[in-house]
Each structure stands twice: as C-alpha cells, then as structure tokens.
Design a protein around this motif. Structure first.
Motif: not given
Length: 209
Positions: A27, A54, A56, A61, A64-65, A72, A75, A79, A106
């Motif tokens: 991340t 993505v 954040e 990333r 998503r989380r 998620d 997602d 991804r 990540n």
C-alpha cells in the motif's frame, strides 16, 4: 510505461536462464518500489513491476479494502483477473517466459489471489507478509506451483493464524509451500532477502508453520 493496461516498469534480463520477476508493491508504493528487492533476490532476471490501480486516500493499492485486514472480496476477484490479463499482455509484449511473483503486503495478497483464481498467470511466488485474500477460496489444482511464504512473528497487521491458514489453503490445493515465521514485524528484513535468494536458488528449506 503506460502502453499496456497497467502503468509499470520493465527491465530486461541481464542474464539468460533466470525466471522473470513480477514485482507487486505494498500500500502506498509504486512501480519503482520493489525494483531493488527484485535485483537483490535474483540478479539478472527481467523485472516487471506494475502500479496498483486502486487509490486509498491517494495511496496506490491493488484492490479495495473495507478496513484494516478486511478486504472487498468482489474487488479482489476483479483486480486479480485484471492483473492476470496484464501479465499475459506483458509476456507477449516483452517476450517473457513464466513469471515468479514477488509481492509485499498488499502486493503479496493480490499475488495469492491471482494464484488461486488464475494460476496460469505465474509459475511460482514469494509472498512477503501475505494474508488470506478470499474467505472462500475456489477449488483449484496448484500442482507444480511453488510458494515461499514469509511472515512476521510479531506482525501487528497479519495474525500468525492467518499466515498458517494461507499456507494450509495453498497446500490443500497441491502447491509446494515453504513457510517460515521470522522474528520480525510487518516490515521486511535482511532475512527476508536472504531466504528469498536461497529459495530462488532452490536451497532454502524453511520449517513449516
């Protein structure tokens, strides 16, 4: 580079006969972050390093989380498939053989998800501080796939039982998994590098979790 579906860096191989590396940052990282790690682990390998798509709070990333450690999962699946498609594009564009994924945090999670969902995308993987990416992993046969799973014994982000579960999931799918909990937190240590170097040379035999 942006000519393919992910912004990425590519460095050609300097030595023949080595597997190309797919480098997947954590991340807030970028396509530049793991290039030094890739060079250290397998000097001479071709390096393919995409940037997660993505954001954040402005930090790249790969998926998503919903909260720390809560993914998620829809997602994650989307991804992971996008990344696998990129790998196929890049292999054709650069004339690459099967890749070994090296992912941190990540990046390790998306690599594990891609292995479970699109196993043809990578030949093997070094997953550094990885978590279980999917609560209900798909039925998949990972015979012939090899994974080095390095966790931190005092990692505040990845509970030890989560690392053990990931190792079990991969083994149940017939992957050959070498797993070790290091005396470390979430950050990488010189031992991560040395064990990864040895594993790439097929010399490491870490104790199972």
């Amino acid at each position: 580079m942006t000519s393919l579906s992910f912004t990425h860096r590519y460095e050609p191989a300097l030595t023949g006969g080595l597997p190309p590396l797919l480098l997947l940052h954590g991340t807030g990282g970028s396509e530049e972050d793991l290039l030094p790690l890739g060079r250290a682990i397998s000097p001479g390998s071709a390096l393919l390093s995409p940037r997660g798509r993505v954001l954040e709070h402005g930090m790249p990333r790969f998926f998503r989380r919903l909260a720390e450690g809560v993914f998620d999962e829809e997602d994650v699946k989307r991804r992971a498939n996008e990344l696998a498609d990129f790998v196929a594009e890049a292999r054709e564009a650069y004339g690459l053989g099967e890749l070994t994924a090296i992912g941190f945090s990540n990046g390790a999670n998306i690599a594990a998800a891609m292995l479970l969902l699109r196993p043809e995308a990578i030949r093997s993987g070094i997953f550094l501080r990885a978590m279980v990416p999917l609560s209900e992993p798909p039925a998949v046969d990972l015979t012939g796939k090899q994974v080095l799973l390095l966790s931190g014994a005092v990692d505040p982000i990845v509970p030890p039982e989560n690392s053990r579960r990931l190792a079990a999931i991969l083994r149940e799918a017939n992957a050959e998994v070498y797993a070790q909990a290091l005396p470390a937190s979430h950050g990488l240590t010189p031992q991560d590098v040395s064990l990864s170097q040895q594993w790439m040379a097929k010399d490491a035999q870490p104790k199972p979790l």
